[in-house]
Scaffold this motif. Structure first.
Motif, PDB file in Angstrom:
ATOM      1  N   GLU A  61      -3.948 -11.474  15.625  1.00 43.87           N
ATOM      2  CA  GLU A  61      -4.709 -12.401  16.456  1.00 43.87           C
ATOM      3  C   GLU A  61      -5.892 -12.954  15.690  1.00 43.87           C
ATOM      4  O   GLU A  61      -6.235 -14.134  15.807  1.00 43.87           O
ATOM      5  CB  GLU A  61      -5.176 -11.688  17.722  1.00 43.87           C
ATOM      6  CG  GLU A  61      -4.040 -11.466  18.722  1.00 43.87           C
ATOM      7  CD  GLU A  61      -4.517 -10.707  19.967  1.00 43.87           C
ATOM      8  OE1 GLU A  61      -5.677 -10.227  19.921  1.00 43.87           O
ATOM      9  OE2 GLU A  61      -3.762 -10.678  20.925  1.00 43.87           O
ATOM     10  N   ARG A  62      -6.540 -11.979  14.936  1.00 43.21           N
ATOM     11  CA  ARG A  62      -7.643 -12.473  14.143  1.00 43.21           C
ATOM     12  C   ARG A  62      -7.165 -13.505  13.116  1.00 43.21           C
ATOM     13  O   ARG A  62      -7.785 -14.556  12.912  1.00 43.21           O
ATOM     14  CB  ARG A  62      -8.336 -11.299  13.437  1.00 43.21           C
ATOM     15  CG  ARG A  62      -9.180 -10.446  14.388  1.00 43.21           C
ATOM     16  CD  ARG A  62     -10.055  -9.497  13.585  1.00 43.21           C
ATOM     17  NE  ARG A  62      -9.278  -8.576  12.782  1.00 43.21           N
ATOM     18  CZ  ARG A  62      -8.841  -7.396  13.228  1.00 43.21           C
ATOM     19  NH1 ARG A  62      -9.108  -7.010  14.473  1.00 43.21           N
ATOM     20  NH2 ARG A  62      -8.168  -6.600  12.428  1.00 43.21           N
ATOM     21  N   GLU A  63      -6.040 -13.151  12.514  1.00 45.23           N
ATOM     22  CA  GLU A  63      -5.476 -14.108  11.550  1.00 45.23           C
ATOM     23  C   GLU A  63      -5.087 -15.402  12.245  1.00 45.23           C
ATOM     24  O   GLU A  63      -5.299 -16.508  11.711  1.00 45.23           O
ATOM     25  CB  GLU A  63      -4.256 -13.492  10.868  1.00 45.23           C
ATOM     26  CG  GLU A  63      -4.593 -12.323   9.948  1.00 45.23           C
ATOM     27  CD  GLU A  63      -3.349 -11.681   9.333  1.00 45.23           C
ATOM     28  OE1 GLU A  63      -2.227 -12.150   9.701  1.00 45.23           O
ATOM     29  OE2 GLU A  63      -3.477 -10.779   8.502  1.00 45.23           O
ATOM     30  N   ALA A 103      -6.454 -16.513  14.951  1.00 47.53           N
ATOM     31  CA  ALA A 103      -7.682 -17.232  15.280  1.00 47.53           C
ATOM     32  C   ALA A 103      -8.173 -18.023  14.077  1.00 47.53           C
ATOM     33  O   ALA A 103      -8.621 -19.170  14.201  1.00 47.53           O
ATOM     34  CB  ALA A 103      -8.745 -16.240  15.766  1.00 47.53           C
ATOM     35  N   ASP A 126      -3.975  -7.105  16.828  1.00 46.49           N
ATOM     36  CA  ASP A 126      -5.340  -7.599  16.723  1.00 46.49           C
ATOM     37  C   ASP A 126      -5.561  -8.301  15.385  1.00 46.49           C
ATOM     38  O   ASP A 126      -6.229  -9.339  15.303  1.00 46.49           O
ATOM     39  CB  ASP A 126      -6.325  -6.424  16.872  1.00 46.49           C
ATOM     40  CG  ASP A 126      -6.310  -5.846  18.296  1.00 46.49           C
ATOM     41  OD1 ASP A 126      -5.889  -6.620  19.211  1.00 46.49           O
ATOM     42  OD2 ASP A 126      -6.736  -4.722  18.451  1.00 46.49           O
ATOM     43  N   GLN A 127      -4.987  -7.606  14.409  1.00 47.14           N
ATOM     44  CA  GLN A 127      -5.109  -8.216  13.073  1.00 47.14           C
ATOM     45  C   GLN A 127      -4.465  -9.582  13.038  1.00 47.14           C
ATOM     46  O   GLN A 127      -5.029 -10.552  12.519  1.00 47.14           O
ATOM     47  CB  GLN A 127      -4.476  -7.303  12.022  1.00 47.14           C
ATOM     48  CG  GLN A 127      -4.649  -7.815  10.611  1.00 47.14           C
ATOM     49  CD  GLN A 127      -4.005  -6.875   9.578  1.00 47.14           C
ATOM     50  OE1 GLN A 127      -3.344  -5.877   9.948  1.00 47.14           O
ATOM     51  NE2 GLN A 127      -4.229  -7.183   8.320  1.00 47.14           N
TER      52      GLN A 127
END
Length: 295
Positions: free
Chosen positions: A49-51, A53, A46-47
């Motif tokens: 993915e956020r990065e 994104a 998730d981290q």
């Protein structure tokens, strides 16, 4: 400079994208091989993915910026093409100007050469003009001197007596021979400047002291002696004669004298006894004289 900076940014973005692709590939590999680790690492995913994104947002922004950069690059390329065109035109104009300048240099060199020749000719003409001015001044001075001398000579000449006469003997034909000497009276006077000759007496009287030129011509057409004697102040100074043996062939002679006479001296011609002389309207026998110069 802006184009170079944009190119550097594009290169940097490409490098960054390659790194992201390698990371993503590694993640896929790790995801395939380690599904179990996937659950454990969801937080990490998730981290990521956020990065990702964030990176995608940044990538989108970079894409937008790249698009703007490409547009700017296109504009710059157009401007560059326009500048190239203008540069080519300028270079063509420069070549034309260089050609014109070379032609001007040639014409200038020719003009300078002609100018030097003109200056040399001007100097030469000035020298010649100065020489002519000097000669003109000298000529004018000589002319003034000559005019002064002429004026002096004219005054002197005006003051000098003018004496000249020319006479012929008679229209009666033959004179003589006689038994005695007779004074010849040249009665036909054509010139008598100064009135020094007297046709009534046949005497020429010198009006001033000077040197005189006298001349006579004697003509005869009968057998016998022809001749004259010249007298100065009743003193015989010349006797001229000629003998004619044929009645059909005339004889004549001419003689002249240069005499120094003083004022009052007289000259006359005498026909000797036994001699004859002939004259008519054709003026065969003449007596003349003039003053050469005074003393």
């Amino acid at each position: 400079m802006e184009l170079r900076a944009l190119r550097d940014m594009v290169v940097e973005l490409n490098v960054h994208m390659e790194l992201l692709q390698r990371e993503n590939s590694d993640l896929q590999t790790r995801l395939s091989s380690s599904e179990s680790e996937l659950l454990i690492s969801r937080f990490r995913i998730d981290q990521l993915e956020r990065e990702n994104a964030v990176q995608a947002t940044e990538l989108t922004s970079l894409g937008t910026r790249l698009t703007a950069t490409e547009s700017k690059t296109s504009d710059l390329e157009k401007e560059n093409a326009d500048l190239q065109t203008r540069l080519s035109s300028s270079e063509s104009r420069i070549d034309q100007l260089e050609t014109e300048n070379a032609d001007l240099q040639t014409r200038l060199s020719s003009s300078e050469s002609e100018l030097l020749i003109s200056r040399f000719r001007i100097d030469q003409l000035e020298t010649e003009n100065a020489d002519l001015q000097t000669r003109l001044s000298s000529s004018e001075s000589e002319l003034l001197t000559s005019k002064s001398r002429i004026d002096q000579l004219e005054r002197e000449n005006a003051e000098k007596p003018k004496v000249a006469f020319y006479t012929a003997l008679t229209d009666a034909g033959q004179l003589g021979p006689y038994n005695t000497d007779i004074t010849l009276k040249y009665s036909k006077v054509f010139t008598n400047i100064g009135n020094a000759y007297n046709p009534s007496t046949g005497f020429f009287t010198a009006p001033v002291k000077g040197v005189y030129y006298l001349q006579f011509t004697v003509f005869g057409c009968s057998a016998g002696h022809i001749g004259v004697r010249v007298y100065k102040n009743n003193q015989r100074i010349m006797h001229n004669w000629e003998h004619n043996n044929n009645d059909y062939f005339p004889e004549y002679f001419t003689n002249s004298l240069v005499l120094e006479l003083t004022a009052g001296d007289e000259i006359h011609l005498v026909l000797p006894s036994g001699h004859s002389i002939y004259d008519n309207s054709d003026n065969y026998s003449t007596f003349s004289g003039s003053l050469l110069f005074t003393l």
